[in-house]
Design a protein around this motif. Sequence first.
Motif, mmCIF file in Angstrom:
data_model
loop_
_atom_site.group_PDB
_atom_site.id
_atom_site.type_symbol
_atom_site.label_atom_id
_atom_site.label_comp_id
_atom_site.label_asym_id
_atom_site.label_seq_id
_atom_site.Cartn_x
_atom_site.Cartn_y
_atom_site.Cartn_z
ATOM 1 N N ILE A 52 0.942 -1.248 -0.005
ATOM 2 C CA ILE A 52 -0.081 -0.078 0.054
ATOM 3 C C ILE A 52 0.915 1.204 -0.162
ATOM 4 O O ILE A 52 0.741 2.102 -1.092
ATOM 5 C CB ILE A 52 -0.991 -0.167 1.223
ATOM 6 N N ILE A 53 1.941 1.259 0.843
ATOM 7 C CA ILE A 53 2.730 2.484 1.061
ATOM 8 C C ILE A 53 3.610 2.405 -0.421
ATOM 9 O O ILE A 53 3.807 3.554 -0.731
ATOM 10 C CB ILE A 53 3.794 2.055 2.154
ATOM 11 N N LEU A 54 4.168 1.359 -0.764
ATOM 12 C CA LEU A 54 5.164 1.488 -2.079
ATOM 13 C C LEU A 54 4.290 1.850 -3.262
ATOM 14 O O LEU A 54 4.766 2.532 -4.436
ATOM 15 C CB LEU A 54 5.534 -0.035 -2.161
ATOM 16 N N CYS A 55 2.860 1.306 -3.466
ATOM 17 C CA CYS A 55 2.134 1.839 -4.432
ATOM 18 C C CYS A 55 2.000 3.291 -4.474
ATOM 19 O O CYS A 55 2.002 3.782 -5.412
ATOM 20 C CB CYS A 55 0.828 1.032 -4.350
ATOM 21 N N MET A 56 1.713 3.983 -3.314
ATOM 22 C CA MET A 56 1.358 5.425 -3.281
ATOM 23 C C MET A 56 2.838 6.056 -3.561
ATOM 24 O O MET A 56 3.039 7.257 -4.047
ATOM 25 C CB MET A 56 0.894 5.688 -1.968
ATOM 26 N N LYS A 57 4.020 5.653 -3.004
ATOM 27 C CA LYS A 57 5.139 6.312 -3.038
ATOM 28 C C LYS A 57 5.690 6.080 -4.635
ATOM 29 O O LYS A 57 6.485 7.051 -5.112
ATOM 30 C CB LYS A 57 6.205 5.561 -2.370
ATOM 31 N N PHE A 58 5.574 5.126 -5.286
ATOM 32 C CA PHE A 58 5.826 5.048 -6.678
ATOM 33 C C PHE A 58 4.421 4.657 -7.582
ATOM 34 O O PHE A 58 4.500 3.783 -8.003
ATOM 35 C CB PHE A 58 6.657 4.051 -6.624
ATOM 36 N N PRO A 59 3.751 5.779 -7.794
ATOM 37 C CA PRO A 59 2.475 5.617 -8.380
ATOM 38 C C PRO A 59 2.412 5.483 -10.053
ATOM 39 O O PRO A 59 3.504 5.779 -10.491
ATOM 40 C CB PRO A 59 1.638 6.896 -8.158
ATOM 41 N N PHE A 91 -6.437 0.202 6.835
ATOM 42 C CA PHE A 91 -7.164 1.712 6.450
ATOM 43 C C PHE A 91 -6.425 2.675 7.059
ATOM 44 O O PHE A 91 -6.070 3.678 6.425
ATOM 45 C CB PHE A 91 -8.543 1.752 6.896
ATOM 46 N N LEU A 92 -5.953 2.439 8.279
ATOM 47 C CA LEU A 92 -5.087 3.387 9.116
ATOM 48 C C LEU A 92 -3.659 3.760 8.330
ATOM 49 O O LEU A 92 -3.373 4.818 8.213
ATOM 50 C CB LEU A 92 -4.923 2.953 10.474
ATOM 51 N N ILE A 93 -3.126 2.632 8.082
ATOM 52 C CA ILE A 93 -2.038 2.803 7.174
ATOM 53 C C ILE A 93 -2.127 3.589 5.905
ATOM 54 O O ILE A 93 -1.227 4.288 5.749
ATOM 55 C CB ILE A 93 -1.417 1.509 6.920
ATOM 56 N N LEU A 94 -3.217 3.217 5.109
ATOM 57 C CA LEU A 94 -3.291 3.918 3.853
ATOM 58 C C LEU A 94 -3.796 5.460 4.220
ATOM 59 O O LEU A 94 -2.835 6.236 3.459
ATOM 60 C CB LEU A 94 -4.716 3.197 3.297
ATOM 61 N N LEU A 95 -4.484 5.838 4.996
ATOM 62 C CA LEU A 95 -4.832 7.118 5.369
ATOM 63 C C LEU A 95 -3.287 7.991 5.687
ATOM 64 O O LEU A 95 -2.910 9.091 5.255
ATOM 65 C CB LEU A 95 -5.849 7.389 6.421
ATOM 66 N N ALA A 96 -2.647 7.243 6.907
ATOM 67 C CA ALA A 96 -1.539 7.668 7.308
ATOM 68 C C ALA A 96 -0.425 7.972 6.262
ATOM 69 O O ALA A 96 0.241 9.220 5.948
ATOM 70 C CB ALA A 96 -0.968 6.951 8.536
ATOM 71 N N SER A 97 -0.304 7.269 5.437
ATOM 72 C CA SER A 97 0.798 7.113 4.314
ATOM 73 C C SER A 97 0.280 8.230 3.247
ATOM 74 O O SER A 97 1.060 8.880 2.887
ATOM 75 C CB SER A 97 0.894 5.882 3.763
ATOM 76 N N ARG A 98 -0.934 8.179 2.952
ATOM 77 C CA ARG A 98 -1.555 9.337 2.161
ATOM 78 C C ARG A 98 -1.421 10.791 2.554
ATOM 79 O O ARG A 98 -0.806 11.562 1.667
ATOM 80 C CB ARG A 98 -2.995 8.909 1.732
ATOM 81 N N TYR A 102 1.325 12.749 0.186
ATOM 82 C CA TYR A 102 0.737 13.874 -0.515
ATOM 83 C C TYR A 102 -0.287 14.850 0.188
ATOM 84 O O TYR A 102 -0.744 15.638 -0.298
ATOM 85 C CB TYR A 102 -0.113 13.226 -1.570
ATOM 86 N N GLY A 103 -0.325 14.769 1.611
ATOM 87 C CA GLY A 103 -1.310 15.223 2.501
ATOM 88 C C GLY A 103 -2.896 14.700 2.571
ATOM 89 O O GLY A 103 -3.122 13.924 1.650
ATOM 90 N N PHE A 104 -3.543 15.048 3.374
ATOM 91 C CA PHE A 104 -4.867 14.609 3.564
ATOM 92 C C PHE A 104 -5.950 15.166 2.540
ATOM 93 O O PHE A 104 -6.008 16.111 1.975
ATOM 94 C CB PHE A 104 -5.322 15.067 5.232
ATOM 95 N N GLU A 105 -6.623 14.084 2.117
ATOM 96 C CA GLU A 105 -7.557 14.275 1.151
ATOM 97 C C GLU A 105 -9.071 13.869 1.473
ATOM 98 O O GLU A 105 -9.084 12.636 1.885
ATOM 99 C CB GLU A 105 -7.220 13.951 -0.286
ATOM 100 N N TYR A 106 -9.946 14.542 1.889
ATOM 101 C CA TYR A 106 -11.223 14.144 2.437
ATOM 102 C C TYR A 106 -11.968 12.860 1.701
ATOM 103 O O TYR A 106 -12.598 11.787 1.961
ATOM 104 C CB TYR A 106 -12.144 15.446 2.459
ATOM 105 N N ILE A 107 -11.737 13.282 0.234
ATOM 106 C CA ILE A 107 -12.410 12.132 -0.796
ATOM 107 C C ILE A 107 -11.949 10.835 -0.637
ATOM 108 O O ILE A 107 -12.591 9.604 -0.719
ATOM 109 C CB ILE A 107 -12.747 12.817 -2.386
ATOM 110 N N THR A 108 -10.397 10.670 -0.287
ATOM 111 C CA THR A 108 -9.642 9.405 -0.317
ATOM 112 C C THR A 108 -10.255 8.680 1.066
ATOM 113 O O THR A 108 -10.358 7.612 1.048
ATOM 114 C CB THR A 108 -8.271 9.851 -0.027
#
Length: 418
Positions: A52-59, A91-98, A102-108
């Motif tokens: 999850i973290i790697l996919c967001m870090k290297f989109p 879910f917590l890992i995903l939101l924290a990493s996001r 990239y910063g918090f996004e409500y829609i995410t």
Amino acid sequence: MGSYINQHVLNNLFYILVSVFVFYFIYDHGEIFKKQTSYRNTLLAICMGFPIILCMKFPIYIDERCIHDLRQIPFLVGTLYGGGIVGIILFLILLASRTLIYGFEYITAVVYTTMFIIAALVSPTFKALKRSSKLSMSVWLTLFLAVLTTFLAIIITQFQVTDSYIVYFILLPPIGMLFVVYTMETLKEAIIMRSKLVKVEKMEVVSQLAASISHEIRNPLTVVKGFIQLLKTPSLSQDAKDRYIQIALDEINRAEAIINEYLTFAKPASNKVERLMVDDQLRKVIQMLAPMAHMHSVEIVEQLQPAAIVGNIQYFQQCFLNLIKNSVEAMPNGGTLTISSFLHGNHVIITIKDTGVGMTTEQMNRFGEPYFSTKEKGTGLGTMVAVKMIQTMQGTLHIQSEVNKGTTLTITFPKAAN
């Protein structure tokens, strides 16, 4: 769609598949993960959290308004296989990493909250399905969640759907999910099948032993029964009675010896180990078997050098009693039995060389099997016990043999530390 399958897509899939393999590698080699569901779920959460973290870090693709990657695949896989608790962790890992990347996004938060709730509710049903149904359900569920969350995004933020978004967020994830779930189910089935195979092999050994023991014990018991019936004969002389009783006793002793050999193989190995001198113990065994060797006109030649190993003295003696006894019995017309021990590097090597009848290639391959013996009245249990004892003491056994020329057994043990 081919132009959309670029290096970044393959990288995302690589992160996910490697994490799946790591999960099953650790799971397969750790008994605690198989016994404790909580440990297994923790491992699953960790292994699915990393991709999850790697996919967001290297989109896959980034524009000013949207980030595309395959993070929903490990998120959904973890939630479906691990249930709500694993889903919350992911879910917590995903939101924290996001937020950190990239910063918090409500829609995410809205999108993945929706995915989490539905996947967690479906998880018990999903885990109870067969593989083919799991594959189908994972694809359709992923597609449904992608479409549903897209509508939510459009309603909440008036999100604009682009061609790249349709490919990366709606079409690719179900396909990726298919491959990931298929891989997980295949690895899971492989582990289960191997476990079943081990159980089948154990049952096979037990059945062979049971058949061998029952067969071998039935023979002496039949003899005993026959001679006891003969003892009822009124006109039987005292000499005949004594002879019949002795034969019956000999057969009972033979049955007892068979049972003892079986129990030695069946009972767990003793934990008592100590430093033992190989040459001293072999001399004791040779002394025990000297009368038997003399009866068979076998000359025993000793070539024993001082050497120490770590093991169980009782099992060591029993092991070599069986092996040397077999070698003596392999020379019915007499011969020479050479027993040697010496140091070679960090190993102690023991050889037992006879000039007996020898063995064929098939007989050597079957050496130590419970059903198999080269002796007319043998059960094969003696050699089976010896092989087990050698393995228990971290040793190896090698056989060289030629029909009518003799057999050489080479047993190698690790040398005891000074």
